[in-house]
Design a protein around this motif. Structure first.
Motif, PDB file in Angstrom:
ATOM      1  N   LEU A 148     -53.174 -15.722 -41.628  1.00  0.00           N
ATOM      2  CA  LEU A 148     -53.772 -16.924 -41.054  1.00  0.00           C
ATOM      3  C   LEU A 148     -54.683 -16.628 -39.872  1.00  0.00           C
ATOM      4  N   GLY A 149     -54.239 -15.776 -38.945  1.00  0.00           N
ATOM      5  CA  GLY A 149     -55.045 -15.480 -37.766  1.00  0.00           C
ATOM      6  C   GLY A 149     -56.359 -14.841 -38.120  1.00  0.00           C
ATOM      7  N   ALA A 150     -56.322 -13.834 -38.986  1.00  0.00           N
ATOM      8  CA  ALA A 150     -57.551 -13.135 -39.377  1.00  0.00           C
ATOM      9  C   ALA A 150     -58.478 -14.042 -40.172  1.00  0.00           C
ATOM     10  N   THR A 151     -57.904 -14.984 -40.922  1.00  0.00           N
ATOM     11  CA  THR A 151     -58.716 -15.901 -41.727  1.00  0.00           C
ATOM     12  C   THR A 151     -59.386 -16.962 -40.866  1.00  0.00           C
ATOM     13  N   MET A 152     -58.651 -17.561 -39.935  1.00  0.00           N
ATOM     14  CA  MET A 152     -59.197 -18.640 -39.117  1.00  0.00           C
ATOM     15  C   MET A 152     -60.021 -18.129 -37.935  1.00  0.00           C
ATOM     16  N   ASP A 155     -62.475 -12.924 -35.194  1.00  0.00           N
ATOM     17  CA  ASP A 155     -62.905 -12.130 -34.046  1.00  0.00           C
ATOM     18  C   ASP A 155     -61.953 -12.229 -32.848  1.00  0.00           C
ATOM     19  N   ALA A 156     -60.882 -12.997 -32.988  1.00  0.00           N
ATOM     20  CA  ALA A 156     -60.002 -13.234 -31.842  1.00  0.00           C
ATOM     21  C   ALA A 156     -58.876 -12.206 -31.728  1.00  0.00           C
ATOM     22  N   GLY A 157     -58.605 -11.487 -32.800  1.00  0.00           N
ATOM     23  CA  GLY A 157     -57.543 -10.486 -32.766  1.00  0.00           C
ATOM     24  C   GLY A 157     -56.144 -11.066 -32.643  1.00  0.00           C
ATOM     25  N   VAL A 158     -55.918 -12.223 -33.234  1.00  0.00           N
ATOM     26  CA  VAL A 158     -54.592 -12.855 -33.156  1.00  0.00           C
ATOM     27  C   VAL A 158     -53.987 -12.969 -34.551  1.00  0.00           C
ATOM     28  N   ASN A 159     -52.677 -12.908 -34.600  1.00  0.00           N
ATOM     29  CA  ASN A 159     -51.919 -13.138 -35.831  1.00  0.00           C
ATOM     30  C   ASN A 159     -50.721 -14.015 -35.487  1.00  0.00           C
ATOM     31  N   VAL A 347     -51.725 -16.346 -20.440  1.00  0.00           N
ATOM     32  CA  VAL A 347     -51.605 -14.929 -20.051  1.00  0.00           C
ATOM     33  C   VAL A 347     -52.747 -14.105 -20.624  1.00  0.00           C
ATOM     34  N   GLY A 348     -53.932 -14.651 -20.528  1.00  0.00           N
ATOM     35  CA  GLY A 348     -55.128 -13.894 -20.881  1.00  0.00           C
ATOM     36  C   GLY A 348     -55.741 -14.214 -22.218  1.00  0.00           C
ATOM     37  N   GLY A 349     -55.103 -15.028 -23.043  1.00  0.00           N
ATOM     38  CA  GLY A 349     -55.650 -15.358 -24.349  1.00  0.00           C
ATOM     39  C   GLY A 349     -56.307 -16.723 -24.364  1.00  0.00           C
ATOM     40  N   GLY A 350     -56.670 -17.160 -25.561  1.00  0.00           N
ATOM     41  CA  GLY A 350     -57.280 -18.468 -25.736  1.00  0.00           C
ATOM     42  C   GLY A 350     -56.353 -19.407 -26.484  1.00  0.00           C
ATOM     43  N   ILE A 351     -56.959 -20.431 -27.069  1.00  0.00           N
ATOM     44  CA  ILE A 351     -56.185 -21.447 -27.769  1.00  0.00           C
ATOM     45  C   ILE A 351     -55.766 -20.995 -29.169  1.00  0.00           C
ATOM     46  N   GLU A 352     -56.375 -19.895 -29.637  1.00  0.00           N
ATOM     47  CA  GLU A 352     -56.177 -19.490 -31.025  1.00  0.00           C
ATOM     48  C   GLU A 352     -54.719 -19.212 -31.370  1.00  0.00           C
ATOM     49  N   GLN A 353     -54.003 -18.521 -30.483  1.00  0.00           N
ATOM     50  CA  GLN A 353     -52.602 -18.193 -30.773  1.00  0.00           C
ATOM     51  C   GLN A 353     -51.762 -19.451 -30.936  1.00  0.00           C
TER      52      GLN A 353
END
Length: 410
Positions: A148-152, A155-159, A347-353
């Motif tokens: 899901l993370g890589a699909t949505m 470029d954010a590097g989240v899973n 803690v340094g990330g965005g809304i993606e997680q």
């Protein structure tokens, strides 16, 4: 797998397997004396049935090829009965079986005091096949939640983070528990204060076994998947978080209980411990210890309030599977969106997680609830899921199993 990984994998598997008897003790102490055998048998029945189904085809279903985003589950007949698997695969399969077993066993707490054993076993086998085995593939076996993370957000590097089962175990079981509690309806005399635990020491014993086994539950993958023994292993972080969040949740629960009811109880302490264990399950490897302590306090306090929902909303979740496992699983899963090391919003990330954690939790909740309701309704209309009212009064143990939990000599 080297000897160190192998030894810990076997030990962790035994620890997690022991958790299902822990659930049996925990749940068994919470019900009335005339239902303790029935309650514990549902856990042991799950242990027997799900072990067999997992070896036959469940493990095959729990991983997909990853070639498509839309794969539902693996081919159940790809290695039917695990006849072709090598030693390392068999160790991993056995470790995975213990997760499947306890997930099913957790559901049973919602229907305590009023369910037929045979109907429960039918439900357990069908639900594991249609829900747990595929969801395990989605979350851990290369399925759509893993992608899901890589699909949505390529470029954010989240899973999606679910280290040991916030979605696959606790939200999954909690949603199914809610569905079954609605299908079976309320116990006779359902009202606050009428159903009290018959054996508080048994509850504390069960919670203690669960906490003991949870170190295998959370840290087991570090050996089973050859992650143990390297200098960057997360095992130290995992075990300190498993201790800290659980301890903090006890305190959070007891404070709320004292403020709400005027007394801090031992059953509350045991329930708080379980709530903390549930919440730290998905996040044990991705929080610093300070954030894990805060998670524990939040989970203990919120779950202590959430168990009151059944009285307000009118669903009879006998042993608070919804209030502890569903709510605790949601808290632990979403908390990562804010505080996961490096990717959490604060803690340094965005809304993606947070977005992908929410979508994973919602999808598993809705799917598990819907399928559990359909299976439960079908079982109720065909075999009959609930015992007769007079049998509930007489005691499920003697009617269903022909046994009594306590045979007192005159």
């Amino acid at each position: 797998m080297d000897s160190g990984n192998l030894a810990w994998s076997i030990a962790a598997t035994a620890l997690v397997l022991f958790m299902t008897p822990g659930v049996a003790f925990f749940y068994g102490g919470l019900v009335k004396a005339k239902s303790v055998v029935s309650m514990m048998m549902m856990s042991f029945g799950a242990l027997g049935l799900i072990s067999v189904l997992w070896i036959l085809y469940g493990f095959n279903m729990s991983a997909v090829s990853g070639e498509s985003f839309f794969e539902f589950a693996g081919n159940p007949f790809s290695d039917f009965g695990l006849g072709s698997a090598d030693s390392d695969t068999l160790v991993s399969a056995t470790f995975g079986a213990t997760f499947a077993i306890i997930t099913v066993a957790l559901i049973s707490g919602a229907i305590a005091d009023r369910a037929k054993f045979g109907a429960w076993m039918v439900f357990a086998g069908v639900w594991a096949t249609l829900v747990y085995f595929p969801v395990a593939a989605w979350v851990w076996g290369g399925g759509w939640i893993m992608q899901l993370g890589a699909t949505m957000f390529p470029d954010a590097g989240v899973n999606v983070i679910d280290y040991a089962g916030g979605t696959a175990v606790h939200i999954n079981a909690g949603a199914a528990a809610l569905a079954l509690s609605l299908v079976l309806g309320k116990r006779l005399g359902f009202q606050k204060g009428i159903h009290k635990p018959h054996n508080v020491p048994l509850v504390l014993l069960g919670a203690s076994i669960l906490w003991f086994g949870w170190f295998g539950f959370n840290a087991g993958a570090e050996g089973t998947f050859s992650l143990l023994g390297t200098e960057d292993s997360s095992v130290g972080l995992i075990i300190v978080n498993t201790l800290g969040a659980t301890a903090a949740a006890i305190l959070g629960w007891l404070v709320v209980e004292k403020l709400k009811d005027g007394k801090a109880t031992s059953v509350g302490a045991a329930s708080g411990a379980v709530a903390g264990l549930v919440a730290i399950t998905p996040s044990c490897a991705n929080l610093t210890p300070g954030w894990a302590l805060l998670l524990g306090v939040v989970a203990g306090a919120v779950c202590a309030l959430a168990i009151e929902l059944k009285w307000k909303l009118g669903y009879d979740d006998s042993l608070d599977v919804v209030g502890i496992h569903l709510v605790g699983g949601i808290i632990g899963t979403l908390y990562l969106g804010f505080f996961a090391t490096g990717t959490g919003l604060f803690v340094g990330g965005g809304i993606e997680q947070l977005v992908i954690q929410f979508l994973a939790a919602l999808a598993v909740l809705v799917y598990s609830f819907a399928v559990a309701w359909v299976i439960g309704f079908a079982v109720e209309k065909t075999l009959g899921f609930r015992v007769k009212n007079e049998d509930e009064i007489a005691g499920v143990d003697s009617i269903v199993h022909g046994e009594e939990g306590y045979a007192l000599a005159e």
